[in-house]
Write a protein that holds these residues in place. Sequence first.
Motif, PDB file in Angstrom:
ATOM      1  N   MET A 124       0.831  -1.208   0.000  1.00 28.29           N
ATOM      2  CA  MET A 124       0.000   0.000   0.000  1.00 28.29           C
ATOM      3  C   MET A 124       0.870   1.265   0.000  1.00 28.29           C
ATOM      4  O   MET A 124       1.862   1.341   0.720  1.00 28.29           O
ATOM      5  N   LYS A 125       0.436   2.228  -0.820  1.00 26.23           N
ATOM      6  CA  LYS A 125       1.099   3.526  -0.855  1.00 26.23           C
ATOM      7  C   LYS A 125       0.107   4.586  -0.398  1.00 26.23           C
ATOM      8  O   LYS A 125      -1.022   4.637  -0.893  1.00 26.23           O
ATOM      9  N   TYR A 126       0.544   5.409   0.558  1.00 23.37           N
ATOM     10  CA  TYR A 126      -0.316   6.433   1.138  1.00 23.37           C
ATOM     11  C   TYR A 126       0.258   7.823   0.852  1.00 23.37           C
ATOM     12  O   TYR A 126       1.478   8.007   0.839  1.00 23.37           O
ATOM     13  N   PHE A 127      -0.648   8.772   0.667  1.00 16.11           N
ATOM     14  CA  PHE A 127      -0.234  10.151   0.451  1.00 16.11           C
ATOM     15  C   PHE A 127      -1.025  11.048   1.391  1.00 16.11           C
ATOM     16  O   PHE A 127      -2.264  11.094   1.329  1.00 16.11           O
ATOM     17  N   PHE A 128      -0.306  11.728   2.307  1.00 15.29           N
ATOM     18  CA  PHE A 128      -0.928  12.650   3.263  1.00 15.29           C
ATOM     19  C   PHE A 128      -0.599  14.081   2.838  1.00 15.29           C
ATOM     20  O   PHE A 128       0.556  14.512   2.904  1.00 15.29           O
ATOM     21  N   LYS A 129      -1.626  14.802   2.384  1.00 15.30           N
ATOM     22  CA  LYS A 129      -1.431  16.190   1.959  1.00 15.30           C
ATOM     23  C   LYS A 129      -1.550  17.116   3.166  1.00 15.30           C
ATOM     24  O   LYS A 129      -2.342  16.883   4.077  1.00 15.30           O
ATOM     25  N   ASN A 130      -0.751  18.182   3.173  1.00 16.03           N
ATOM     26  CA  ASN A 130      -0.873  19.247   4.183  1.00 16.03           C
ATOM     27  C   ASN A 130      -0.796  18.713   5.615  1.00 16.03           C
ATOM     28  O   ASN A 130      -1.645  18.992   6.460  1.00 16.03           O
ATOM     29  N   ALA A 131       0.241  17.916   5.868  1.00 14.59           N
ATOM     30  CA  ALA A 131       0.478  17.393   7.216  1.00 14.59           C
ATOM     31  C   ALA A 131       1.255  18.429   8.028  1.00 14.59           C
ATOM     32  O   ALA A 131       2.345  18.849   7.628  1.00 14.59           O
ATOM     33  N   ASN A 132       0.726  18.831   9.150  1.00 14.96           N
ATOM     34  CA  ASN A 132       1.363  19.827  10.018  1.00 14.96           C
ATOM     35  C   ASN A 132       2.282  19.116  11.004  1.00 14.96           C
ATOM     36  O   ASN A 132       1.831  18.612  12.025  1.00 14.96           O
ATOM     37  N   LEU A 133       3.579  19.065  10.682  1.00 12.56           N
ATOM     38  CA  LEU A 133       4.550  18.497  11.623  1.00 12.56           C
ATOM     39  C   LEU A 133       4.794  19.536  12.700  1.00 12.56           C
ATOM     40  O   LEU A 133       5.718  20.342  12.645  1.00 12.56           O
ATOM     41  N   VAL A 134       3.946  19.509  13.720  1.00  8.20           N
ATOM     42  CA  VAL A 134       3.865  20.606  14.683  1.00  8.20           C
ATOM     43  C   VAL A 134       5.171  20.823  15.444  1.00  8.20           C
ATOM     44  O   VAL A 134       5.553  21.967  15.721  1.00  8.20           O
ATOM     45  N   LEU A 135       5.886  19.764  15.775  1.00  9.98           N
ATOM     46  CA  LEU A 135       7.121  19.931  16.542  1.00  9.98           C
ATOM     47  C   LEU A 135       8.278  20.387  15.665  1.00  9.98           C
ATOM     48  O   LEU A 135       9.245  20.964  16.158  1.00  9.98           O
ATOM     49  N   GLU A 136       8.181  20.125  14.358  1.00 12.40           N
ATOM     50  CA  GLU A 136       9.195  20.627  13.419  1.00 12.40           C
ATOM     51  C   GLU A 136       8.825  22.005  12.876  1.00 12.40           C
ATOM     52  O   GLU A 136       9.590  22.628  12.170  1.00 12.40           O
ATOM     53  N   GLN A 137       7.583  22.426  13.195  1.00 10.12           N
ATOM     54  CA  GLN A 137       7.068  23.733  12.785  1.00 10.12           C
ATOM     55  C   GLN A 137       7.089  23.895  11.261  1.00 10.12           C
ATOM     56  O   GLN A 137       7.546  24.909  10.725  1.00 10.12           O
ATOM     57  N   LYS A 138       6.553  22.894  10.571  1.00  9.61           N
ATOM     58  CA  LYS A 138       6.442  22.995   9.119  1.00  9.61           C
ATOM     59  C   LYS A 138       5.297  22.110   8.640  1.00  9.61           C
ATOM     60  O   LYS A 138       4.923  21.130   9.286  1.00  9.61           O
ATOM     61  N   THR A 139       4.727  22.493   7.502  1.00 10.90           N
ATOM     62  CA  THR A 139       3.670  21.723   6.870  1.00 10.90           C
ATOM     63  C   THR A 139       4.226  21.082   5.609  1.00 10.90           C
ATOM     64  O   THR A 139       4.872  21.755   4.796  1.00 10.90           O
ATOM     65  N   VAL A 140       3.989  19.781   5.445  1.00 10.22           N
ATOM     66  CA  VAL A 140       4.575  19.045   4.330  1.00 10.22           C
ATOM     67  C   VAL A 140       3.534  18.127   3.700  1.00 10.22           C
ATOM     68  O   VAL A 140       2.492  17.830   4.290  1.00 10.22           O
ATOM     69  N   ASP A 141       3.839  17.686   2.490  1.00 10.74           N
ATOM     70  CA  ASP A 141       3.134  16.556   1.897  1.00 10.74           C
ATOM     71  C   ASP A 141       3.977  15.324   2.196  1.00 10.74           C
ATOM     72  O   ASP A 141       5.183  15.314   1.950  1.00 10.74           O
ATOM     73  N   LEU A 142       3.321  14.329   2.712  1.00 10.75           N
ATOM     74  CA  LEU A 142       4.039  13.179   3.260  1.00 10.75           C
ATOM     75  C   LEU A 142       3.527  11.901   2.613  1.00 10.75           C
ATOM     76  O   LEU A 142       2.319  11.631   2.621  1.00 10.75           O
ATOM     77  N   ALA A 143       4.433  11.146   2.048  1.00  9.68           N
ATOM     78  CA  ALA A 143       4.069   9.862   1.458  1.00  9.68           C
ATOM     79  C   ALA A 143       4.606   8.724   2.315  1.00  9.68           C
ATOM     80  O   ALA A 143       5.638   8.864   2.983  1.00  9.68           O
ATOM     81  N   VAL A 144       3.878   7.620   2.313  1.00  7.93           N
ATOM     82  CA  VAL A 144       4.343   6.407   2.979  1.00  7.93           C
ATOM     83  C   VAL A 144       4.335   5.283   1.949  1.00  7.93           C
ATOM     84  O   VAL A 144       3.274   4.903   1.442  1.00  7.93           O
ATOM     85  N   CYS A 145       5.510   4.798   1.642  1.00 12.38           N
ATOM     86  CA  CYS A 145       5.656   3.706   0.675  1.00 12.38           C
ATOM     87  C   CYS A 145       6.447   2.580   1.325  1.00 12.38           C
ATOM     88  O   CYS A 145       7.539   2.823   1.861  1.00 12.38           O
ATOM     89  N   ASP A 146       5.867   1.388   1.298  1.00 16.94           N
ATOM     90  CA  ASP A 146       6.509   0.227   1.938  1.00 16.94           C
ATOM     91  C   ASP A 146       6.818   0.505   3.404  1.00 16.94           C
ATOM     92  O   ASP A 146       7.845   0.070   3.940  1.00 16.94           O
ATOM     93  N   GLY A 147       5.934   1.259   4.060  1.00 19.61           N
ATOM     94  CA  GLY A 147       6.083   1.535   5.482  1.00 19.61           C
ATOM     95  C   GLY A 147       7.120   2.573   5.835  1.00 19.61           C
ATOM     96  O   GLY A 147       7.396   2.797   7.015  1.00 19.61           O
ATOM     97  N   LYS A 148       7.695   3.255   4.840  1.00 20.14           N
ATOM     98  CA  LYS A 148       8.715   4.269   5.072  1.00 20.14           C
ATOM     99  C   LYS A 148       8.186   5.661   4.727  1.00 20.14           C
ATOM    100  O   LYS A 148       7.374   5.819   3.806  1.00 20.14           O
ATOM    101  N   ILE A 149       8.668   6.663   5.453  1.00 21.39           N
ATOM    102  CA  ILE A 149       8.253   8.047   5.243  1.00 21.39           C
ATOM    103  C   ILE A 149       9.062   8.686   4.122  1.00 21.39           C
ATOM    104  O   ILE A 149      10.282   8.511   4.036  1.00 21.39           O
ATOM    105  N   ASP A 150       8.349   9.451   3.284  1.00 21.60           N
ATOM    106  CA  ASP A 150       9.004  10.184   2.206  1.00 21.60           C
ATOM    107  C   ASP A 150       8.330  11.546   2.098  1.00 21.60           C
ATOM    108  O   ASP A 150       7.094  11.635   2.008  1.00 21.60           O
ATOM    109  N   PHE A 151       9.107  12.614   2.172  1.00 24.12           N
ATOM    110  CA  PHE A 151       8.576  13.958   1.970  1.00 24.12           C
ATOM    111  C   PHE A 151       8.570  14.228   0.465  1.00 24.12           C
ATOM    112  O   PHE A 151       9.615  14.143  -0.187  1.00 24.12           O
TER     113      PHE A 151
END
Length: 397
Positions: free
Chosen positions: A1-28
């Motif tokens: 499964m490949k997941y795509f999270f749009k407009n994810a607010n990484l609150v502790l990093e103080q930035k908003t990103v598009d975040l993909a998950v492929c093969d269980g790994k995070i990819d910006f």
Amino acid sequence: MKYFFKNANLVLEQKTVDLAVCDGKIDFVSNVEEGNFDKVVDLKGKMVLKGFCDLHTHLDKALISTRVANRSGTLAEAIAIMSEYKAKMTDEDIYERAESTLLMCYKNGTRFLRTHIDVDKNIGIRSILVMKELQKKYRHLMQIQIVAFPQEGIVDKPQNYQALDQALAAGADLVGGIPVNDLDPQKHIDMVFKLALKYNVDIDMHIDETDRADCMTLLQLAYTTISMGWQGRVTAGHCCSLAANPPEIVDSILEKVHMAGIKIVSLPSTNLYLQGRGDTCNIRRGIAPIKRIYQEHCIPTALASDNIRDPFNPFGNGNLLETALIAAHGCHMGGNDDIDLLFDMITRQPIEMFGADYHIYEGEEADFIIIDAATPGEAIIAQKRLYGYFRNNTLNF
């Protein structure tokens, strides 16, 4: 499964990103073709983080408030009740209550948890061994640290001290203490440090859980930490006596605490419930002055659950957003900056105090929670809960 999270607010990093998950790994990612993903979720600025950190709990005591009653509501009666109740506890009882509470915390977003487990001549290290089982069973869900805790005291109680030693030999992660429960607090501190050095473990003590202004074992702890070379390896929970002293005395003590590299954990729910019991008017709140501790003295500071539905505190849901809201009321912290700081005290600061990393990195295993809020203020004030979480290549809503 490949997941795509749009407009994810990484609150502790103080930035908003598009975040993909492929093969269980995070990819910006950026400028991607959404059709290449099995599932697309627009988070619309919802906060994403590794989870909350509950740095001070008592899972062995949790959920027994319906079985035993603390009539006076005092700390002294709570300790007496537990001393009697512990002798009757079976391993199955300990396991069932601790597991239920652990899962309660997990469902509320906690992913790092430290629990203080009683050891003494009556219970021995049975509760420690039960927690070791749970620590292993749930290691894929939550990082758990076990503190061997001598609730009944150790000075002139060799069997209790022997149990504390045995608990560390059996794999407890930290050694605890409660100096005010012994007539010689300094000797208590020294005995705990002896075991810390023997097993090369960090220390997490219950310190000055009293309304007495003259009870300041925190200062003794700071001096001992420096003399033993254990700077940065000691945590002090409660520190209620600071609230009973004027700023000039508090500042002089906290200067030494900062020098010793001691970290502080405040337990607002339990201490609002227990402290000030002897006051008949202008009843004290008894919470450590967390804002002053952190902002004026740069001492790492966390908020935690402490007791959950037991003789020390009949309340609690293992929900750190609730704990932060209680602290906001009890510590007069209502401004935006205050709320942001309270959120920091249940996320970044305790995670660092736990010894973990709060950052979400590209290429690491995808394991994070999503809060149904765009800001710490919205999460705490409106008590927004988990929107979902991702782990083991599975999205849960």
